[in-house]
Write a protein that holds these residues in place. Structure first.
Motif, PDB file in Angstrom:
ATOM      1  N   MET A   1      13.162  14.424  11.218  1.00 45.36           N
ATOM      2  CA  MET A   1      13.391  13.162  11.882  1.00 45.36           C
ATOM      3  C   MET A   1      14.065  13.432  13.218  1.00 45.36           C
ATOM      4  O   MET A   1      15.000  14.204  13.319  1.00 45.36           O
ATOM      5  CB  MET A   1      14.260  12.281  10.986  1.00 45.36           C
ATOM      6  N   LYS A   2      13.601  12.763  14.224  1.00 47.05           N
ATOM      7  CA  LYS A   2      14.067  12.984  15.584  1.00 47.05           C
ATOM      8  C   LYS A   2      15.103  11.921  15.960  1.00 47.05           C
ATOM      9  O   LYS A   2      14.885  10.733  15.717  1.00 47.05           O
ATOM     10  CB  LYS A   2      12.865  12.898  16.509  1.00 47.05           C
ATOM     11  N   THR A   3      16.228  12.369  16.553  1.00 50.30           N
ATOM     12  CA  THR A   3      17.223  11.397  17.003  1.00 50.30           C
ATOM     13  C   THR A   3      17.140  11.262  18.510  1.00 50.30           C
ATOM     14  O   THR A   3      16.757  12.186  19.210  1.00 50.30           O
ATOM     15  CB  THR A   3      18.651  11.836  16.620  1.00 50.30           C
ATOM     16  N   ASN A   4      17.517  10.119  18.992  1.00 48.35           N
ATOM     17  CA  ASN A   4      17.482   9.856  20.421  1.00 48.35           C
ATOM     18  C   ASN A   4      18.782  10.336  21.049  1.00 48.35           C
ATOM     19  O   ASN A   4      19.809   9.689  20.936  1.00 48.35           O
ATOM     20  CB  ASN A   4      17.256   8.364  20.669  1.00 48.35           C
ATOM     21  N   GLY A   5      18.753  11.478  21.711  1.00 51.62           N
ATOM     22  CA  GLY A   5      19.941  12.072  22.311  1.00 51.62           C
ATOM     23  C   GLY A   5      20.517  11.232  23.434  1.00 51.62           C
ATOM     24  O   GLY A   5      21.707  11.236  23.674  1.00 51.62           O
ATOM     25  N   ALA A   6      19.661  10.489  24.150  1.00 47.07           N
ATOM     26  CA  ALA A   6      20.148   9.679  25.268  1.00 47.07           C
ATOM     27  C   ALA A   6      21.028   8.539  24.770  1.00 47.07           C
ATOM     28  O   ALA A   6      22.060   8.241  25.362  1.00 47.07           O
ATOM     29  CB  ALA A   6      18.977   9.137  26.066  1.00 47.07           C
ATOM     30  N   VAL A   7      20.635   7.910  23.688  1.00 45.47           N
ATOM     31  CA  VAL A   7      21.428   6.805  23.160  1.00 45.47           C
ATOM     32  C   VAL A   7      22.756   7.315  22.612  1.00 45.47           C
ATOM     33  O   VAL A   7      23.809   6.769  22.912  1.00 45.47           O
ATOM     34  CB  VAL A   7      20.641   6.027  22.079  1.00 45.47           C
ATOM     35  N   SER A   8      22.714   8.369  21.821  1.00 39.58           N
ATOM     36  CA  SER A   8      23.961   8.889  21.264  1.00 39.58           C
ATOM     37  C   SER A   8      24.848   9.440  22.370  1.00 39.58           C
ATOM     38  O   SER A   8      26.064   9.365  22.291  1.00 39.58           O
ATOM     39  CB  SER A   8      23.687   9.951  20.203  1.00 39.58           C
ATOM     40  N   LYS A  10      25.064   8.219  25.459  1.00 34.17           N
ATOM     41  CA  LYS A  10      25.668   7.075  26.145  1.00 34.17           C
ATOM     42  C   LYS A  10      26.755   6.436  25.288  1.00 34.17           C
ATOM     43  O   LYS A  10      27.790   6.032  25.808  1.00 34.17           O
ATOM     44  CB  LYS A  10      24.596   6.061  26.526  1.00 34.17           C
ATOM     45  N   ILE A  11      26.519   6.360  23.999  1.00 36.41           N
ATOM     46  CA  ILE A  11      27.559   5.837  23.105  1.00 36.41           C
ATOM     47  C   ILE A  11      28.740   6.797  23.079  1.00 36.41           C
ATOM     48  O   ILE A  11      29.890   6.376  23.070  1.00 36.41           O
ATOM     49  CB  ILE A  11      26.983   5.596  21.693  1.00 36.41           C
ATOM     50  N   GLY A  12      28.456   8.091  23.116  1.00 37.39           N
ATOM     51  CA  GLY A  12      29.506   9.096  23.184  1.00 37.39           C
ATOM     52  C   GLY A  12      30.342   8.961  24.441  1.00 37.39           C
ATOM     53  O   GLY A  12      31.562   9.088  24.413  1.00 37.39           O
ATOM     54  N   SER A  17      35.462   7.580  26.708  1.00 36.78           N
ATOM     55  CA  SER A  17      36.194   6.840  27.738  1.00 36.78           C
ATOM     56  C   SER A  17      37.166   5.838  27.125  1.00 36.78           C
ATOM     57  O   SER A  17      38.283   5.672  27.606  1.00 36.78           O
ATOM     58  CB  SER A  17      35.219   6.128  28.664  1.00 36.78           C
ATOM     59  N   LEU A  18      36.726   5.160  26.061  1.00 37.74           N
ATOM     60  CA  LEU A  18      37.624   4.229  25.363  1.00 37.74           C
ATOM     61  C   LEU A  18      38.812   4.965  24.755  1.00 37.74           C
ATOM     62  O   LEU A  18      39.952   4.481  24.820  1.00 37.74           O
ATOM     63  CB  LEU A  18      36.875   3.475  24.259  1.00 37.74           C
ATOM     64  N   LEU A  19      38.556   6.121  24.173  1.00 40.06           N
ATOM     65  CA  LEU A  19      39.637   6.913  23.597  1.00 40.06           C
ATOM     66  C   LEU A  19      40.637   7.321  24.670  1.00 40.06           C
ATOM     67  O   LEU A  19      41.852   7.216  24.475  1.00 40.06           O
ATOM     68  CB  LEU A  19      39.077   8.142  22.885  1.00 40.06           C
ATOM     69  N   ALA A  20      40.139   7.755  25.831  1.00 40.81           N
ATOM     70  CA  ALA A  20      41.035   8.137  26.926  1.00 40.81           C
ATOM     71  C   ALA A  20      41.822   6.930  27.428  1.00 40.81           C
ATOM     72  O   ALA A  20      43.031   7.031  27.692  1.00 40.81           O
ATOM     73  CB  ALA A  20      40.225   8.748  28.063  1.00 40.81           C
ATOM     74  N   ALA A  21      41.163   5.769  27.538  1.00 41.77           N
ATOM     75  CA  ALA A  21      41.848   4.563  27.999  1.00 41.77           C
ATOM     76  C   ALA A  21      42.937   4.139  27.021  1.00 41.77           C
ATOM     77  O   ALA A  21      44.050   3.781  27.420  1.00 41.77           O
ATOM     78  CB  ALA A  21      40.841   3.428  28.207  1.00 41.77           C
ATOM     79  N   TYR A  22      42.643   4.192  25.725  1.00 45.98           N
ATOM     80  CA  TYR A  22      43.649   3.808  24.734  1.00 45.98           C
ATOM     81  C   TYR A  22      44.755   4.851  24.615  1.00 45.98           C
ATOM     82  O   TYR A  22      45.903   4.501  24.334  1.00 45.98           O
ATOM     83  CB  TYR A  22      43.005   3.515  23.377  1.00 45.98           C
TER      84      TYR A  22
END
Length: 124
Positions: A1-8, A10-12, A17-22
């Motif tokens: 099964m192939k995963t979409n690296g671009a989506v993961s 971008k979510i990454g 960034s959220l982790l750094a902000a918090y």
């Protein structure tokens, strides 16, 4: 099964960034708490400090996500600011279990977080 690296990817970006902000929020709130412990300051100064911390943290997170995205940086910064606010809202609802007439305060906090993230993304 192939995963979409671009989506993961971008979510990454968003999660990092959220982790750094918090993380920055925690550090700055700790500093504000130490200032409050040493000095007797008014409630208006504390509120202004908290708002400044939100804007600074979302700006910093927007810078980070903008550097990672490289395209449509203002959009990614805006997305970070909105995500930061939504997580903040969820935490507030989890702790207090109500919003009790604070809609005006939440609206201004939303625009400050979104604007801070978007400005950080544009500057990156």
């Amino acid at each position: 099964m192939k995963t979409n690296g671009a989506v993961s990817g971008k979510i990454g970006w968003l999660l990092k960034s959220l982790l750094a902000a918090y993380a920055l929020t925690g550090i700055l709130l700790l500093g504000l708490a130490m200032i409050l412990y040493k000095l007797n300051v008014e409630e208006s100064v504390v509120s202004a400090g908290i708002i400044g911390i939100y804007v600074t943290s979302t700006f910093f997170g927007g810078l980070i996500i903008g550097k990672m995205a490289k395209v449509r940086r203002f959009f990614w910064g805006l997305l970070l600011g909105v995500s930061y606010f939504l997580l903040l809202l969820i935490i507030t609802l989890g702790v207090y279990r109500t919003l009790d007439g604070a809609v005006a305060g939440f609206a201004s906090t939303f625009f400050l977080c979104a604007g801070g993230g978007m400005f950080g993304g544009m500057i990156s």
